[in-house]
Design a protein around this motif. Structure first.
Motif, PDB file in Angstrom:
ATOM      1  N   UNK A  67       0.649  -0.640   0.451  1.00  0.00           N
ATOM      2  CA  UNK A  67       0.330   0.051   0.065  1.00  0.00           C
ATOM      3  C   UNK A  67       0.888   1.382  -0.539  1.00  0.00           C
ATOM      4  N   UNK A  68       0.583   1.977  -0.963  1.00  0.00           N
ATOM      5  CA  UNK A  68       1.108   3.185  -0.724  1.00  0.00           C
ATOM      6  C   UNK A  68       0.415   4.425  -1.743  1.00  0.00           C
ATOM      7  N   UNK A  69       0.943   5.795  -0.893  1.00  0.00           N
ATOM      8  CA  UNK A  69       0.838   6.700  -2.390  1.00  0.00           C
ATOM      9  C   UNK A  69       1.086   6.937  -3.315  1.00  0.00           C
ATOM     10  N   UNK A  70       0.466   7.603  -4.370  1.00  0.00           N
ATOM     11  CA  UNK A  70       1.398   7.232  -5.720  1.00  0.00           C
ATOM     12  C   UNK A  70       1.479   9.159  -5.697  1.00  0.00           C
ATOM     13  N   UNK A  71       2.630   9.295  -5.843  1.00  0.00           N
ATOM     14  CA  UNK A  71       3.781  10.404  -5.957  1.00  0.00           C
ATOM     15  C   UNK A  71       3.844  11.081  -7.475  1.00  0.00           C
ATOM     16  N   UNK A  72       4.732  10.731  -7.528  1.00  0.00           N
ATOM     17  CA  UNK A  72       5.416  10.204  -9.080  1.00  0.00           C
ATOM     18  C   UNK A  72       4.928   9.888 -10.409  1.00  0.00           C
ATOM     19  N   UNK A  73       4.868  10.380 -11.486  1.00  0.00           N
ATOM     20  CA  UNK A  73       4.805   9.112 -12.754  1.00  0.00           C
ATOM     21  C   UNK A  73       5.409   9.380 -13.812  1.00  0.00           C
ATOM     22  N   UNK A  74       6.812   9.245 -14.500  1.00  0.00           N
ATOM     23  CA  UNK A  74       7.754   9.223 -15.566  1.00  0.00           C
ATOM     24  C   UNK A  74       7.037   8.486 -16.783  1.00  0.00           C
ATOM     25  N   UNK A  75       7.461   8.171 -17.867  1.00  0.00           N
ATOM     26  CA  UNK A  75       7.108   7.549 -19.046  1.00  0.00           C
ATOM     27  C   UNK A  75       7.560   6.139 -18.325  1.00  0.00           C
ATOM     28  N   UNK A  76       8.853   5.831 -17.609  1.00  0.00           N
ATOM     29  CA  UNK A  76       8.940   4.577 -17.535  1.00  0.00           C
ATOM     30  C   UNK A  76       8.544   3.497 -16.083  1.00  0.00           C
ATOM     31  N   UNK A  77       8.649   4.350 -14.982  1.00  0.00           N
ATOM     32  CA  UNK A  77       8.242   3.927 -13.630  1.00  0.00           C
ATOM     33  C   UNK A  77       7.009   4.403 -12.732  1.00  0.00           C
ATOM     34  N   UNK A  78       6.797   4.915 -11.947  1.00  0.00           N
ATOM     35  CA  UNK A  78       5.632   5.581 -10.772  1.00  0.00           C
ATOM     36  C   UNK A  78       6.890   5.406  -9.490  1.00  0.00           C
ATOM     37  N   UNK A  79       6.413   6.940  -9.055  1.00  0.00           N
ATOM     38  CA  UNK A  79       7.322   6.277  -7.586  1.00  0.00           C
ATOM     39  C   UNK A  79       6.470   6.774  -6.780  1.00  0.00           C
ATOM     40  N   UNK A  80       6.323   6.030  -5.324  1.00  0.00           N
ATOM     41  CA  UNK A  80       5.227   5.634  -5.031  1.00  0.00           C
ATOM     42  C   UNK A  80       6.384   5.735  -3.140  1.00  0.00           C
ATOM     43  N   UNK A  81       5.163   6.285  -1.877  1.00  0.00           N
ATOM     44  CA  UNK A  81       5.763   6.375  -0.700  1.00  0.00           C
ATOM     45  C   UNK A  81       4.883   5.982   0.151  1.00  0.00           C
ATOM     46  N   UNK A  82       5.579   5.206   0.979  1.00  0.00           N
ATOM     47  CA  UNK A  82       4.838   4.880   2.534  1.00  0.00           C
ATOM     48  C   UNK A  82       4.410   5.537   3.274  1.00  0.00           C
ATOM     49  N   UNK A  83       4.801   6.920   3.352  1.00  0.00           N
ATOM     50  CA  UNK A  83       4.523   7.410   4.042  1.00  0.00           C
ATOM     51  C   UNK A  83       3.601   8.430   3.322  1.00  0.00           C
ATOM     52  N   UNK A  84       2.383   9.218   4.279  1.00  0.00           N
ATOM     53  CA  UNK A  84       2.051   9.678   4.227  1.00  0.00           C
ATOM     54  C   UNK A  84       2.209  11.669   3.831  1.00  0.00           C
ATOM     55  N   UNK A  85       1.229  11.672   3.130  1.00  0.00           N
ATOM     56  CA  UNK A  85       1.769  12.972   2.174  1.00  0.00           C
ATOM     57  C   UNK A  85       2.828  13.965   3.747  1.00  0.00           C
ATOM     58  N   UNK A  86       1.746  14.313   4.520  1.00  0.00           N
ATOM     59  CA  UNK A  86       2.162  15.807   5.816  1.00  0.00           C
ATOM     60  C   UNK A  86       3.709  15.183   6.171  1.00  0.00           C
ATOM     61  N   UNK A  87       3.980  13.603   5.950  1.00  0.00           N
ATOM     62  CA  UNK A  87       4.734  13.267   7.059  1.00  0.00           C
ATOM     63  C   UNK A  87       5.794  13.006   6.439  1.00  0.00           C
ATOM     64  N   UNK A  88       6.200  13.256   4.620  1.00  0.00           N
ATOM     65  CA  UNK A  88       7.491  12.552   3.264  1.00  0.00           C
ATOM     66  C   UNK A  88       7.925  14.327   3.455  1.00  0.00           C
ATOM     67  N   UNK A  89       9.469  14.324   2.965  1.00  0.00           N
ATOM     68  CA  UNK A  89       9.760  15.354   2.038  1.00  0.00           C
ATOM     69  C   UNK A  89       9.855  15.472   1.250  1.00  0.00           C
ATOM     70  N   UNK A  90      10.424  16.159   0.208  1.00  0.00           N
ATOM     71  CA  UNK A  90      10.825  15.867  -1.042  1.00  0.00           C
ATOM     72  C   UNK A  90      10.611  14.651  -1.523  1.00  0.00           C
ATOM     73  N   UNK A  91      11.659  14.427  -2.261  1.00  0.00           N
ATOM     74  CA  UNK A  91      12.134  12.663  -2.960  1.00  0.00           C
ATOM     75  C   UNK A  91      12.699  11.933  -1.598  1.00  0.00           C
TER      76      UNK A  91
END
Length: 124
Positions: A67-91
């Motif tokens: 389970x994760x939050x979808x944060x970023x998408x590129x042509x070849x990959x998706x960037x996900x984070x398991x930290x809630x939006x208010x608890x995570x830094x930039x990348x």
């Protein structure tokens, strides 16, 4: 395979059709997790070899489902984070998974994706 990211699930067949590598157990778990999500997270499925490489905590008893939050998408990959939006830094907390290998699912407008249950009386 699909080019839609994330894959919107409105019935169980959407999960099964997303990748031939999915097992029935994985598909059931994905549907179960989607039914329980209410906070903007998505369900991420990754193959075994990728699960060993990536720093994603998987759900209990499902080594390929996270389970994760979808944060970023590129042509070849998706960037996900398991930290809630208010608890995570930039990348700093993003895990990138290749689109060619992973699947990302969100629940569509459907009440439930629960596994249909069959009782012994259905076979009489």
């Amino acid at each position: 395979m699909t080019d839609d990211w994330p894959i919107t699930v409105t019935d169980r067949d959407d999960v099964y059709a997303s990748a031939r590598e999915l097992t029935g157990g994985d598909a059931d778990r994905i549907c179960h997790e989607l039914d329980d999500l209410q906070d903007g997270r998505v369900v991420v499925w990754i193959p075994d070899w990728l699960a060993e490489e990536k720093a994603l905590r998987t759900v209990e008893n499902a080594r390929r489902v996270a389970l994760a939050w979808l944060v970023r998408e590129t042509d070849k990959a998706v960037g996900v984070s398991q930290l809630p939006p208010d608890a995570r830094g930039d990348d700093a907390e993003l895990v990138f998974v290749p689109k060619s290998q992973a699947r990302v699912f969100e629940k569509g407008r459907v009440e439930s994706l629960a596994t249909p249950q069959t009782g012994l009386g259905d076979y009489a």
